[in-house]
Scaffold this motif. Structure first.
Motif, PDB file in Angstrom:
ATOM      1  N   MET A 123       0.843  -1.193   0.000  1.00 19.54           N
ATOM      2  CA  MET A 123       0.000   0.000   0.000  1.00 19.54           C
ATOM      3  C   MET A 123       0.881   1.246   0.000  1.00 19.54           C
ATOM      4  O   MET A 123       1.830   1.349   0.772  1.00 19.54           O
ATOM      5  N   ALA A 124       0.551   2.206  -0.885  1.00 17.61           N
ATOM      6  CA  ALA A 124       1.328   3.433  -0.964  1.00 17.61           C
ATOM      7  C   ALA A 124       1.172   4.245   0.307  1.00 17.61           C
ATOM      8  O   ALA A 124       0.111   4.241   0.944  1.00 17.61           O
ATOM      9  N   ALA A 125       2.240   4.936   0.688  1.00 16.00           N
ATOM     10  CA  ALA A 125       2.188   5.773   1.889  1.00 16.00           C
ATOM     11  C   ALA A 125       1.192   6.906   1.678  1.00 16.00           C
ATOM     12  O   ALA A 125       1.073   7.464   0.580  1.00 16.00           O
ATOM     13  N   ARG A 126       0.475   7.258   2.722  1.00 21.13           N
ATOM     14  CA  ARG A 126      -0.468   8.367   2.644  1.00 21.13           C
ATOM     15  C   ARG A 126       0.287   9.688   2.649  1.00 21.13           C
ATOM     16  O   ARG A 126       1.352   9.812   3.241  1.00 21.13           O
ATOM     17  N   VAL A 127      -0.296  10.672   1.989  1.00 22.84           N
ATOM     18  CA  VAL A 127       0.343  11.974   1.816  1.00 22.84           C
ATOM     19  C   VAL A 127      -0.344  13.004   2.699  1.00 22.84           C
ATOM     20  O   VAL A 127      -1.575  13.155   2.655  1.00 22.84           O
ATOM     21  N   ALA A 128       0.437  13.728   3.492  1.00 22.97           N
ATOM     22  CA  ALA A 128      -0.102  14.741   4.407  1.00 22.97           C
ATOM     23  C   ALA A 128       0.486  16.104   4.095  1.00 22.97           C
ATOM     24  O   ALA A 128       1.700  16.231   3.862  1.00 22.97           O
ATOM     25  N   LEU A 129      -0.361  17.113   4.100  1.00 25.38           N
ATOM     26  CA  LEU A 129       0.046  18.509   3.966  1.00 25.38           C
ATOM     27  C   LEU A 129      -0.211  19.200   5.293  1.00 25.38           C
ATOM     28  O   LEU A 129      -1.351  19.228   5.781  1.00 25.38           O
ATOM     29  N   VAL A 130       0.847  19.751   5.893  1.00 24.57           N
ATOM     30  CA  VAL A 130       0.752  20.399   7.205  1.00 24.57           C
ATOM     31  C   VAL A 130       1.146  21.862   7.051  1.00 24.57           C
ATOM     32  O   VAL A 130       2.283  22.169   6.657  1.00 24.57           O
ATOM     33  N   THR A 131       0.243  22.775   7.376  1.00 23.95           N
ATOM     34  CA  THR A 131       0.561  24.203   7.291  1.00 23.95           C
ATOM     35  C   THR A 131       1.131  24.697   8.621  1.00 23.95           C
ATOM     36  O   THR A 131       0.941  24.077   9.665  1.00 23.95           O
ATOM     37  N   GLY A 132       1.831  25.817   8.559  1.00 25.02           N
ATOM     38  CA  GLY A 132       2.441  26.366   9.769  1.00 25.02           C
ATOM     39  C   GLY A 132       3.456  25.413  10.365  1.00 25.02           C
ATOM     40  O   GLY A 132       3.568  25.276  11.592  1.00 25.02           O
ATOM     41  N   ALA A 133       4.235  24.759   9.484  1.00 24.56           N
ATOM     42  CA  ALA A 133       5.125  23.682   9.934  1.00 24.56           C
ATOM     43  C   ALA A 133       6.475  24.169  10.451  1.00 24.56           C
ATOM     44  O   ALA A 133       7.310  23.354  10.846  1.00 24.56           O
ATOM     45  N   SER A 134       6.704  25.468  10.460  1.00 23.22           N
ATOM     46  CA  SER A 134       8.027  25.965  10.829  1.00 23.22           C
ATOM     47  C   SER A 134       8.281  25.969  12.333  1.00 23.22           C
ATOM     48  O   SER A 134       9.421  26.142  12.771  1.00 23.22           O
ATOM     49  N   SER A 135       7.229  25.777  13.134  1.00 23.47           N
ATOM     50  CA  SER A 135       7.420  25.784  14.588  1.00 23.47           C
ATOM     51  C   SER A 135       6.202  25.184  15.274  1.00 23.47           C
ATOM     52  O   SER A 135       5.178  24.906  14.640  1.00 23.47           O
ATOM     53  N   GLY A 136       6.320  24.987  16.582  1.00 18.69           N
ATOM     54  CA  GLY A 136       5.193  24.621  17.421  1.00 18.69           C
ATOM     55  C   GLY A 136       4.438  23.377  16.989  1.00 18.69           C
ATOM     56  O   GLY A 136       5.023  22.335  16.679  1.00 18.69           O
ATOM     57  N   ILE A 137       3.120  23.485  16.976  1.00 24.87           N
ATOM     58  CA  ILE A 137       2.250  22.345  16.679  1.00 24.87           C
ATOM     59  C   ILE A 137       2.501  21.809  15.275  1.00 24.87           C
ATOM     60  O   ILE A 137       2.546  20.596  15.057  1.00 24.87           O
ATOM     61  N   GLY A 138       2.653  22.698  14.306  1.00 23.66           N
ATOM     62  CA  GLY A 138       2.870  22.252  12.940  1.00 23.66           C
ATOM     63  C   GLY A 138       4.159  21.467  12.777  1.00 23.66           C
ATOM     64  O   GLY A 138       4.201  20.424  12.113  1.00 23.66           O
ATOM     65  N   GLU A 139       5.220  21.958  13.380  1.00 23.62           N
ATOM     66  CA  GLU A 139       6.514  21.273  13.337  1.00 23.62           C
ATOM     67  C   GLU A 139       6.415  19.883  13.964  1.00 23.62           C
ATOM     68  O   GLU A 139       6.853  18.884  13.378  1.00 23.62           O
ATOM     69  N   ALA A 140       5.832  19.823  15.168  1.00 25.03           N
ATOM     70  CA  ALA A 140       5.704  18.539  15.869  1.00 25.03           C
ATOM     71  C   ALA A 140       4.823  17.574  15.081  1.00 25.03           C
ATOM     72  O   ALA A 140       5.106  16.365  15.029  1.00 25.03           O
ATOM     73  N   THR A 141       3.780  18.094  14.460  1.00 28.47           N
ATOM     74  CA  THR A 141       2.869  17.241  13.689  1.00 28.47           C
ATOM     75  C   THR A 141       3.550  16.677  12.456  1.00 28.47           C
ATOM     76  O   THR A 141       3.405  15.488  12.130  1.00 28.47           O
ATOM     77  N   ALA A 142       4.288  17.521  11.746  1.00 29.31           N
ATOM     78  CA  ALA A 142       5.002  17.051  10.558  1.00 29.31           C
ATOM     79  C   ALA A 142       5.964  15.916  10.918  1.00 29.31           C
ATOM     80  O   ALA A 142       6.025  14.880  10.231  1.00 29.31           O
TER      81      ALA A 142
END
Length: 283
Positions: free
Chosen positions: A1-20
């Motif tokens: 199965m192909a890996a799922r693709v995620a787009l995370v905004t605000g990824a440069s710090s905080g919640i976005g960084e941790a989520t990515a």
């Protein structure tokens, strides 16, 4: 199965960084976006694909979505995390700033949803994660425009959930409480700049101090808690529609549900130190 693709905004710090980083560790192909790519170099070294994107720029958003779909073939998960807190008395906040708050926190998120949805509908699957706040359920002093955006995104998410169900697309709302990020400092600075002088100064300075005071900072939860919650939601067969997590989120939302409007107003004035500051001034 192909890996799922995620787009995370605000990824440069905080919640976005941790989520990515968390989604990457779970096998997702992750695209982390923010205005400044230089602040995401460490993400690139971790295997995350980083792109420059401004959620207030139509061409930037369109180009980003097109690039991801062209390269990865899909967007399976969209995490709308980009946002900031604009605090100040309603009388003081310039309308340009009010519009900017909605442009980033609401219209940018919704436009990205519009751009991602055709690709999700084609596959009849996908998950949209909107980061609101406990501030989408409660109100705090001098935060009218910020809370307005979060209330709006909550309502939009509810409507989306209903209309997207026939297409197999999930809509999840994350309602963080107090989280250890740059958010509080930026919001406090804006509050002082906007209303720290003039008729609302006593309230504004008390509120700003409550945001960044040592007692508040010590109780804040780490961004990883939100990242773990997002990962849990997007990997669940049937995710919850809402997750209230982080310091104070569940208790504050509960208190808002049981107190009268004026009762909650009074509690917030006391909790933020505004009542004490006003009494001291009048003494």
């Amino acid at each position: 199965m192909a890996a799922r693709v995620a787009l995370v905004t605000g990824a440069s710090s905080g919640i976005g960084e941790a989520t990515a980083l968390e989604l990457k560790s779970r096998g997702f192909v992750v695209y982390g976006v923010a205005r400044r790519v230089d602040r995401m170099r460490h993400l690139a070294r971790s295997g995350i694909k980083v792109l420059s994107m401004d959620v207030t720029d139509e061409d930037s958003m369109q180009a980003t979505v097109d690039a991801i779909v062209a390269e990865a073939g899909a967007i399976d998960v969209l995490v709308n995390n980009a946002g900031y807190g604009s605090y100040g008395a309603v009388e003081d906040v310039p309308m340009d700033e009010a519009r900017a708050q909605f442009d980033v926190n609401v219209f940018g998120a919704v436009r990205l949803i519009q751009l991602a949805l055709p690709h999700m509908r084609l596959r009849r699957s996908g998950t949209i994660v909107n980061i609101t706040s406990m501030g989408g359920k409660i109100h705090t002093p001098l935060g009218a425009w910020y809370h307005g955006t979060k209330f709006a995104l909550e309502a939009i998410s509810d409507c989306l959930r209903v209309e997207l169900r026939p297409f197999g697309i999930e809509v999840v709302v994350i309602e963080p409480g107090g989280i250890r990020t740059e958010w509080a400092g930026i919001a406090a600075d804006k509050l002082r700049q906007t209303s720290g002088h003039g008729p609302y100064a006593v309230q504004a300075n008390a509120m700003a101090q409550s945001m960044v005071g040592e007692a508040s900072v010590k109780r804040q939860s780490p961004p990883q808690l939100i990242a773990d919650t997002i990962a849990k939601a997007v990997t669940a067969a049937k995710p919850k529609t809402r997750y209230a997590v982080g310091f104070g989120a569940k208790p504050m939302i509960f208190m808002r549900s049981i107190l009268s409007d004026r009762g909650f107003d009074g509690m917030m004035r006391m909790a933020t130190g505004i009542s004490k500051a006003l009494k001291a001034r009048s003494a």
